[in-house]
Design a protein around this motif. Sequence first.
Motif, PDB file in Angstrom:
ATOM      1  N   SER A   1       0.830  -1.207   0.000  1.00  0.00           N
ATOM      2  CA  SER A   1       0.000   0.000   0.000  1.00  0.00           C
ATOM      3  C   SER A   1       0.864   1.257   0.000  1.00  0.00           C
ATOM      4  CB  SER A   1      -0.970   0.002   1.189  1.00  0.00           C
ATOM      5  OG  SER A   1      -0.275  -0.058   2.405  1.00  0.00           O
ATOM      6  N   GLY A   2       0.544   2.146  -0.929  1.00  0.00           N
ATOM      7  CA  GLY A   2       1.278   3.402  -1.042  1.00  0.00           C
ATOM      8  C   GLY A   2       2.677   3.270  -1.615  1.00  0.00           C
ATOM      9  N   ALA A   3       3.070   2.071  -2.028  1.00  0.00           N
ATOM     10  CA  ALA A   3       4.421   1.853  -2.563  1.00  0.00           C
ATOM     11  C   ALA A   3       4.562   2.443  -3.962  1.00  0.00           C
ATOM     12  CB  ALA A   3       4.742   0.363  -2.599  1.00  0.00           C
ATOM     13  N   ASN A   4       5.770   2.832  -4.302  1.00  0.00           N
ATOM     14  CA  ASN A   4       6.073   3.340  -5.636  1.00  0.00           C
ATOM     15  C   ASN A   4       6.652   2.193  -6.457  1.00  0.00           C
ATOM     16  OD1 ASN A   4       6.944   4.583  -7.953  1.00  0.00           O
ATOM     17  ND2 ASN A   4       8.227   6.090  -6.950  1.00  0.00           N
ATOM     18  N   LEU A   5       5.836   1.640  -7.354  1.00  0.00           N
ATOM     19  CA  LEU A   5       6.251   0.551  -8.226  1.00  0.00           C
ATOM     20  C   LEU A   5       6.416   1.046  -9.661  1.00  0.00           C
ATOM     21  CD1 LEU A   5       3.828  -2.087  -6.740  1.00  0.00           C
ATOM     22  CD2 LEU A   5       6.302  -2.343  -6.803  1.00  0.00           C
ATOM     23  N   SER A   6       6.592   2.344  -9.841  1.00  0.00           N
ATOM     24  CA  SER A   6       6.714   2.892 -11.190  1.00  0.00           C
ATOM     25  C   SER A   6       7.956   2.334 -11.884  1.00  0.00           C
ATOM     26  CB  SER A   6       6.737   4.416 -11.170  1.00  0.00           C
ATOM     27  OG  SER A   6       7.800   4.904 -10.398  1.00  0.00           O
ATOM     28  N   ASP A   7       7.755   1.942 -13.136  1.00  0.00           N
ATOM     29  CA  ASP A   7       8.799   1.390 -13.999  1.00  0.00           C
ATOM     30  C   ASP A   7       9.395   0.090 -13.461  1.00  0.00           C
ATOM     31  OD1 ASP A   7       9.791   1.878 -16.567  1.00  0.00           O
ATOM     32  OD2 ASP A   7      11.724   2.509 -15.780  1.00  0.00           O
ATOM     33  N   ALA A   8       8.696  -0.580 -12.550  1.00  0.00           N
ATOM     34  CA  ALA A   8       9.168  -1.867 -12.012  1.00  0.00           C
ATOM     35  C   ALA A   8       8.845  -2.992 -12.991  1.00  0.00           C
ATOM     36  CB  ALA A   8       8.508  -2.157 -10.669  1.00  0.00           C
ATOM     37  N   VAL A   9       9.686  -4.012 -13.006  1.00  0.00           N
ATOM     38  CA  VAL A   9       9.446  -5.203 -13.813  1.00  0.00           C
ATOM     39  C   VAL A   9       9.024  -6.307 -12.851  1.00  0.00           C
ATOM     40  CG1 VAL A   9      10.460  -6.906 -15.382  1.00  0.00           C
ATOM     41  CG2 VAL A   9      11.161  -4.497 -15.524  1.00  0.00           C
ATOM     42  N   LEU A  10       7.765  -6.745 -12.985  1.00  0.00           N
ATOM     43  CA  LEU A  10       7.209  -7.772 -12.104  1.00  0.00           C
ATOM     44  C   LEU A  10       6.762  -8.983 -12.921  1.00  0.00           C
ATOM     45  CD1 LEU A  10       5.661  -4.739 -10.969  1.00  0.00           C
ATOM     46  CD2 LEU A  10       6.046  -6.219  -9.027  1.00  0.00           C
ATOM     47  N   THR A  11       7.452  -9.266 -14.005  1.00  0.00           N
ATOM     48  CA  THR A  11       7.042 -10.354 -14.879  1.00  0.00           C
ATOM     49  C   THR A  11       7.131 -11.701 -14.159  1.00  0.00           C
ATOM     50  OG1 THR A  11       9.273 -10.497 -15.802  1.00  0.00           O
ATOM     51  CG2 THR A  11       7.694  -9.165 -17.008  1.00  0.00           C
ATOM     52  N   SER A  12       6.069 -12.471 -14.318  1.00  0.00           N
ATOM     53  CA  SER A  12       5.962 -13.818 -13.740  1.00  0.00           C
ATOM     54  C   SER A  12       6.077 -13.835 -12.221  1.00  0.00           C
ATOM     55  CB  SER A  12       7.012 -14.760 -14.353  1.00  0.00           C
ATOM     56  OG  SER A  12       6.818 -14.853 -15.748  1.00  0.00           O
ATOM     57  N   ALA A  13       5.809 -12.715 -11.563  1.00  0.00           N
ATOM     58  CA  ALA A  13       5.843 -12.668 -10.097  1.00  0.00           C
ATOM     59  C   ALA A  13       4.542 -13.240  -9.527  1.00  0.00           C
ATOM     60  CB  ALA A  13       6.032 -11.233  -9.614  1.00  0.00           C
ATOM     61  N   MET A  14       4.646 -13.895  -8.382  1.00  0.00           N
ATOM     62  CA  MET A  14       3.477 -14.416  -7.672  1.00  0.00           C
ATOM     63  C   MET A  14       3.108 -13.392  -6.609  1.00  0.00           C
ATOM     64  SD  MET A  14       2.576 -17.325  -8.897  1.00  0.00           S
ATOM     65  CE  MET A  14       1.854 -18.443  -7.734  1.00  0.00           C
ATOM     66  N   LEU A  15       1.953 -12.741  -6.772  1.00  0.00           N
ATOM     67  CA  LEU A  15       1.571 -11.638  -5.892  1.00  0.00           C
ATOM     68  C   LEU A  15       0.201 -11.867  -5.261  1.00  0.00           C
ATOM     69  CD1 LEU A  15       2.688  -8.902  -8.450  1.00  0.00           C
ATOM     70  CD2 LEU A  15       3.930  -9.592  -6.397  1.00  0.00           C
ATOM     71  N   LEU A  16      -0.170 -13.103  -5.035  1.00  0.00           N
ATOM     72  CA  LEU A  16      -1.482 -13.424  -4.488  1.00  0.00           C
ATOM     73  C   LEU A  16      -1.655 -12.925  -3.059  1.00  0.00           C
ATOM     74  CD1 LEU A  16      -1.878 -17.042  -5.872  1.00  0.00           C
ATOM     75  CD2 LEU A  16      -3.137 -15.008  -6.598  1.00  0.00           C
ATOM     76  N   LYS A  17      -2.883 -12.519  -2.778  1.00  0.00           N
ATOM     77  CA  LYS A  17      -3.287 -12.062  -1.439  1.00  0.00           C
ATOM     78  C   LYS A  17      -2.507 -10.834  -0.958  1.00  0.00           C
ATOM     79  CE  LYS A  17      -6.217 -15.433  -0.934  1.00  0.00           C
ATOM     80  NZ  LYS A  17      -7.607 -15.194  -1.183  1.00  0.00           N
ATOM     81  N   SER A  18      -1.905 -10.099  -1.893  1.00  0.00           N
ATOM     82  CA  SER A  18      -1.164  -8.893  -1.526  1.00  0.00           C
ATOM     83  C   SER A  18      -2.040  -7.668  -1.747  1.00  0.00           C
ATOM     84  CB  SER A  18       0.118  -8.785  -2.356  1.00  0.00           C
ATOM     85  OG  SER A  18       1.013  -9.802  -1.987  1.00  0.00           O
ATOM     86  N   SER A  19      -1.722  -6.589  -1.063  1.00  0.00           N
ATOM     87  CA  SER A  19      -2.499  -5.359  -1.147  1.00  0.00           C
ATOM     88  C   SER A  19      -1.685  -4.270  -1.844  1.00  0.00           C
ATOM     89  CB  SER A  19      -2.878  -4.901   0.262  1.00  0.00           C
ATOM     90  OG  SER A  19      -3.437  -3.609   0.212  1.00  0.00           O
ATOM     91  N   PHE A  20      -2.325  -3.601  -2.807  1.00  0.00           N
ATOM     92  CA  PHE A  20      -1.679  -2.533  -3.569  1.00  0.00           C
ATOM     93  C   PHE A  20      -2.433  -1.218  -3.432  1.00  0.00           C
ATOM     94  CE2 PHE A  20      -0.418  -6.486  -5.523  1.00  0.00           C
ATOM     95  CZ  PHE A  20       0.919  -6.300  -5.798  1.00  0.00           C
ATOM     96  N   LYS A  21      -3.172  -1.046  -2.350  1.00  0.00           N
ATOM     97  CA  LYS A  21      -3.995   0.145  -2.170  1.00  0.00           C
ATOM     98  C   LYS A  21      -3.122   1.409  -2.233  1.00  0.00           C
ATOM     99  CE  LYS A  21      -7.337   2.305   0.893  1.00  0.00           C
ATOM    100  NZ  LYS A  21      -8.042   2.223   2.170  1.00  0.00           N
ATOM    101  N   GLY A  22      -3.446   2.290  -3.183  1.00  0.00           N
ATOM    102  CA  GLY A  22      -2.725   3.549  -3.308  1.00  0.00           C
ATOM    103  C   GLY A  22      -1.333   3.435  -3.887  1.00  0.00           C
ATOM    104  N   ALA A  23      -0.957   2.252  -4.390  1.00  0.00           N
ATOM    105  CA  ALA A  23       0.375   2.067  -4.975  1.00  0.00           C
ATOM    106  C   ALA A  23       0.451   2.752  -6.335  1.00  0.00           C
ATOM    107  CB  ALA A  23       0.693   0.584  -5.119  1.00  0.00           C
ATOM    108  N   THR A  24       1.617   3.278  -6.673  1.00  0.00           N
ATOM    109  CA  THR A  24       1.857   3.891  -7.975  1.00  0.00           C
ATOM    110  C   THR A  24       2.447   2.817  -8.889  1.00  0.00           C
ATOM    111  OG1 THR A  24       2.328   6.005  -6.937  1.00  0.00           O
ATOM    112  CG2 THR A  24       3.110   5.717  -9.189  1.00  0.00           C
ATOM    113  N   VAL A  25       1.767   2.550 -10.022  1.00  0.00           N
ATOM    114  CA  VAL A  25       2.229   1.499 -10.928  1.00  0.00           C
ATOM    115  C   VAL A  25       2.485   2.036 -12.339  1.00  0.00           C
ATOM    116  CG1 VAL A  25       1.183  -0.375  -9.607  1.00  0.00           C
ATOM    117  CG2 VAL A  25      -0.136   0.747 -11.415  1.00  0.00           C
ATOM    118  N   THR A  26       2.702   3.317 -12.470  1.00  0.00           N
ATOM    119  CA  THR A  26       2.959   3.915 -13.779  1.00  0.00           C
ATOM    120  C   THR A  26       4.186   3.276 -14.418  1.00  0.00           C
ATOM    121  OG1 THR A  26       2.050   6.005 -12.993  1.00  0.00           O
ATOM    122  CG2 THR A  26       3.366   6.084 -15.007  1.00  0.00           C
TER     123      THR A  26
END
Length: 150
Positions: free
Chosen positions: A86-111
């Motif tokens: 939550s609230g994390a800056n994930l801009s320009d991150a590469v998350l290919t083939s990542a397992m992200l189940l049951k995680s929270s991204f509320k307010g995260a920046t994913v540009t």
Amino acid sequence: LLVASPFPVLAASSAAIRSFDDVAATAKDYSGQSLIKSEFGDANLKDANFKGADLRGAVFNGAALANANLQGVDFSDGIAYITDFSGANLSDAVLTSAMLLKSSFKGATVTGADFSFAVLDKAQVVKLCETASGVNSKTGVDTRESLGCR
């Protein structure tokens, strides 16, 4: 019965894995570091700086990454089960083939983030699609396309 094999038997080893559990993860600046296959299980990494870090194959199960800077990280093939982004800056991150189940991204920046082939809960994808935009500078993949936004 004893069977002989012409092939050597190799035991699995975790010596190549760096572990930062909830006690050891006291540092908050991991920017630019090579943390391939590192484990951050249940670690409190709120406000931590991982900008530009190589996190391929890293594990963040149960970690708190609220408001963390993950800008430009490579988290390909990583695992973050029940992780708070939550609230994390994930801009320009590469998350290919990542397992992200049951995680929270509320307010995260994913540009510009690339989620190609990542596994996320459908509800999280729907929320991420509300603000997703941009193209990843490394992979050239559109964030909305990588999430399967409509």
